[in-house]
Scaffold this motif. Sequence first.
Motif, mmCIF file in Angstrom:
data_model
loop_
_atom_site.group_PDB
_atom_site.id
_atom_site.type_symbol
_atom_site.label_atom_id
_atom_site.label_comp_id
_atom_site.label_asym_id
_atom_site.label_seq_id
_atom_site.Cartn_x
_atom_site.Cartn_y
_atom_site.Cartn_z
ATOM 1 N N VAL A 190 64.857 -11.778 -34.571
ATOM 2 C CA VAL A 190 65.807 -10.878 -33.934
ATOM 3 C C VAL A 190 66.031 -9.725 -34.903
ATOM 4 O O VAL A 190 66.560 -9.918 -35.990
ATOM 5 N N ARG A 236 67.611 -6.124 -36.143
ATOM 6 C CA ARG A 236 68.693 -5.132 -36.009
ATOM 7 C C ARG A 236 68.309 -4.005 -36.950
ATOM 8 O O ARG A 236 68.074 -4.252 -38.135
ATOM 9 N N GLY A 237 68.227 -2.802 -36.426
ATOM 10 C CA GLY A 237 67.676 -1.723 -37.236
ATOM 11 C C GLY A 237 66.279 -2.126 -37.664
ATOM 12 O O GLY A 237 65.478 -2.606 -36.855
ATOM 13 N N THR A 238 65.987 -1.981 -38.950
ATOM 14 C CA THR A 238 64.633 -2.254 -39.435
ATOM 15 C C THR A 238 64.510 -3.640 -40.062
ATOM 16 O O THR A 238 63.465 -3.972 -40.622
ATOM 17 N N ARG A 239 65.581 -4.456 -39.975
ATOM 18 C CA ARG A 239 65.568 -5.762 -40.644
ATOM 19 C C ARG A 239 65.656 -6.912 -39.667
ATOM 20 O O ARG A 239 66.224 -6.790 -38.588
ATOM 21 N N GLU A 288 67.505 -9.888 -38.451
ATOM 22 C CA GLU A 288 68.886 -10.365 -38.568
ATOM 23 C C GLU A 288 68.953 -11.882 -38.392
ATOM 24 O O GLU A 288 69.700 -12.550 -39.103
ATOM 25 N N SER A 289 68.192 -12.420 -37.449
ATOM 26 C CA SER A 289 68.211 -13.863 -37.202
ATOM 27 C C SER A 289 66.795 -14.336 -36.893
ATOM 28 O O SER A 289 65.933 -13.533 -36.510
ATOM 29 N N ARG A 290 66.580 -15.646 -37.078
ATOM 30 C CA ARG A 290 65.248 -16.239 -36.945
ATOM 31 C C ARG A 290 65.336 -17.506 -36.113
ATOM 32 O O ARG A 290 66.210 -18.330 -36.356
ATOM 33 N N HIS A 291 64.405 -17.658 -35.185
ATOM 34 C CA HIS A 291 64.376 -18.866 -34.359
ATOM 35 C C HIS A 291 63.072 -19.622 -34.595
ATOM 36 O O HIS A 291 61.989 -19.094 -34.320
ATOM 37 N N ARG A 323 67.617 -17.197 -25.686
ATOM 38 C CA ARG A 323 66.938 -15.908 -25.874
ATOM 39 C C ARG A 323 65.570 -16.112 -26.526
ATOM 40 O O ARG A 323 64.614 -15.399 -26.227
ATOM 41 N N ASN A 347 74.127 -2.463 -27.596
ATOM 42 C CA ASN A 347 75.516 -2.807 -27.916
ATOM 43 C C ASN A 347 76.440 -2.363 -26.778
ATOM 44 O O ASN A 347 75.982 -1.965 -25.710
ATOM 45 N N TRP A 348 77.756 -2.469 -27.021
ATOM 46 C CA TRP A 348 78.724 -2.233 -25.936
ATOM 47 C C TRP A 348 78.760 -0.782 -25.483
ATOM 48 O O TRP A 348 79.333 -0.469 -24.440
ATOM 49 N N ASN A 349 78.190 0.106 -26.286
ATOM 50 C CA ASN A 349 78.063 1.494 -25.841
ATOM 51 C C ASN A 349 76.688 1.781 -25.263
ATOM 52 O O ASN A 349 76.359 2.945 -24.994
ATOM 53 N N ILE A 376 73.908 1.544 -26.793
ATOM 54 C CA ILE A 376 72.972 2.004 -27.829
ATOM 55 C C ILE A 376 71.996 0.876 -28.145
ATOM 56 O O ILE A 376 72.393 -0.281 -28.284
ATOM 57 N N VAL A 395 70.255 -1.276 -30.494
ATOM 58 C CA VAL A 395 70.525 -1.589 -31.903
ATOM 59 C C VAL A 395 69.462 -2.495 -32.507
ATOM 60 O O VAL A 395 69.457 -2.728 -33.718
#
Lengths: 339, 339
Positions: free
Chosen positions: B9, B11-14, B16-19, B284, B318-320, B322, B324
């Motif tokens: 998963v 976020r930006g270029t990194r 964030e989470s791994r499954h 997901r 995200n909630w706007n 955008i 992410v």
Amino acid sequence: MNDPVLVEVMRGTRVESRHGGALVISDASGKRRIAIGDVERPVYPRSAVKALQVLPLVAGGFADALGLGHDEIALACASHSGEPAHVETAEAMLEKVGRDGGCLECGSHWPLDQEAMRAMAARGETPRSLHNNCSGKHAGFVCLACAEGHDPRGYIRPDHPVQEHVRRALVTMMDTPHEAANRAIDGCSIPTYAVPLTALATAFARFGTGEGVPGDFADAAPVIRAAVAEAPSMVAGKGRFDTRVMERFGDRVFMKTGAEGVYCASLPDAGLGIALKCADGTTRASEAIMAYALARLLAQSAEEESFLTGLAEAPLHNWNGIEVGQLQPASSLRGAFQA
Amino acid sequence: MNDPVLVEVMRGTRVESRHGGALVISDASGKRRIAIGDVERPVYPRSAVKALQVLPLVAGGFADALGLGHDEIALACASHSGEPAHVETAEAMLEKVGRDGGCLECGSHWPLDQEAMRAMAARGETPRSLHNNCSGKHAGFVCLACAEGHDPRGYIRPDHPVQEHVRRALVTMMDTPHEAANRAIDGCSIPTYAVPLTALATAFARFGTGEGVPGDFADAAPVIRAAVAEAPSMVAGKGRFDTRVMERFGDRVFMKTGAEGVYCASLPDAGLGIALKCADGTTRASEAIMAYALARLLAQSAEEESFLTGLAEAPLHNWNGIEVGQLQPASSLRGAFQA
């Protein structure tokens, strides 16, 4: 996968699912008490650092000047459930600087609290930015901007004076770079900066003790912790993990969840900070890890330990209320606390 | 953790989470095409085997005798969203044996579909067992009991004739023991039996081809697959992954999600079955893994591949609104299909 399994989800007598993660517990100097998994890998702390993001508002004297109370300061640290009291409190904060929910730039979503959501639907209402779980933090940002004489518009942008304040506070507490290279966009559109779990644990040890931080932050931190201890229902909501634990332990612990399985906590009496991330981002596991750590480090009686162990080993019920399984700390998590 | 990371998963270029997870793809004889992770470790298939649990109803001639249509057979295979059409169809199934929702033993919950839930709240309604995502399967169980002349009461118990039928069907399709030692209780209170992913992949290759299964099941399987292909909105719901993919590909694929990150699929033309589990139970990731596998094995045009890759690499907003971040298949998943 580098991270060890920390939480197992049991169904019947078998492990049905496994959650890996990393956990570090250190003092304010960064000296580690416990470390499991890759605790140097940068993670986005997301909402787990909201209390640190409130430091400029309180340390600058603006919370005092505006007359923000416990409820309001606690809500500024919150990922709240969108209950009526949360929405009203965010609105009250904005009124103190002559603004309303229309100036919030966090985006809208239905309340996390299902009862609150259905009550709104029953009244024919639709969600506004005040219902966003981050509306208290954003109201705090608007308060900071207005109190300093800035136009609050664009306060979510990295180059707005508000986010510059916030970024400097995070750098001060963590001694780690916060810059474009480690920046991403959070769910509520403000910047979130990837930092090592070790930096988060140190920051929360400092937040709990005041050690190693400038005087104005050292003065502000206990004000923020006291506000949340007075109003734990504001920082999350009815039945939520942060609220339940802080209702029970008061100012003996400050804790805050973040999206994608991050959790941070301060244990002021022990002088420790806790930072963890469930690798897959699942909240049930990050809560179980935190509950297990608190059962070992915070509980001072069999009753307190039993309360926290009950959260770490939460039973799972099905739609008929039958207990079908439970969470349990995995051997690598238990082992780290026995060493 | 034994299982390799299959989905990241971003976020930006990194990351964030791994499954992590395990995936196996085999033919009806059990010969493996692809295997990643510990594919022999028993997993609870949960709702991923609902289509196999419907075999006794169709193979016994009861679906025909009761005049169950496409919608109804598809709903019997469903983890539906509780939309009005789902509730009405479950009710219609029960009417055919002179029963109503009161005989369902699955427990109640609010519809998974948020719009349907809020519409109910707006009407002042509360959830009934017909809204349970498993109500179609349970209505099928009641139909089977009544059509065979059994009292449906207690049809969720392992020793009820209905669950005996279901258990024998699962054993027939999987050639693996289903007994007290590997049994637990599912979310809707029926038994769920832990079986190796390899047995599930073989079973779904058989379900898609009829190879290696008794004649009555070989006849029933295409009836069930055709029903779901005709009524993909019944097997899940508006915007859901199973529904979207089967709306697009019709009878070229049968797929079904299960709780805690399990997914099974049949590819009749290729003669293959797919079974996977995201180790941490996150939907997901199980969807992204399935979408990636289908992009490699099912897509016959650049457009079809693009559709499936879009699901495997779903953007995160995200909630706007955008963008992410996004999901992405990890190198171990990509590598397994390049070998």
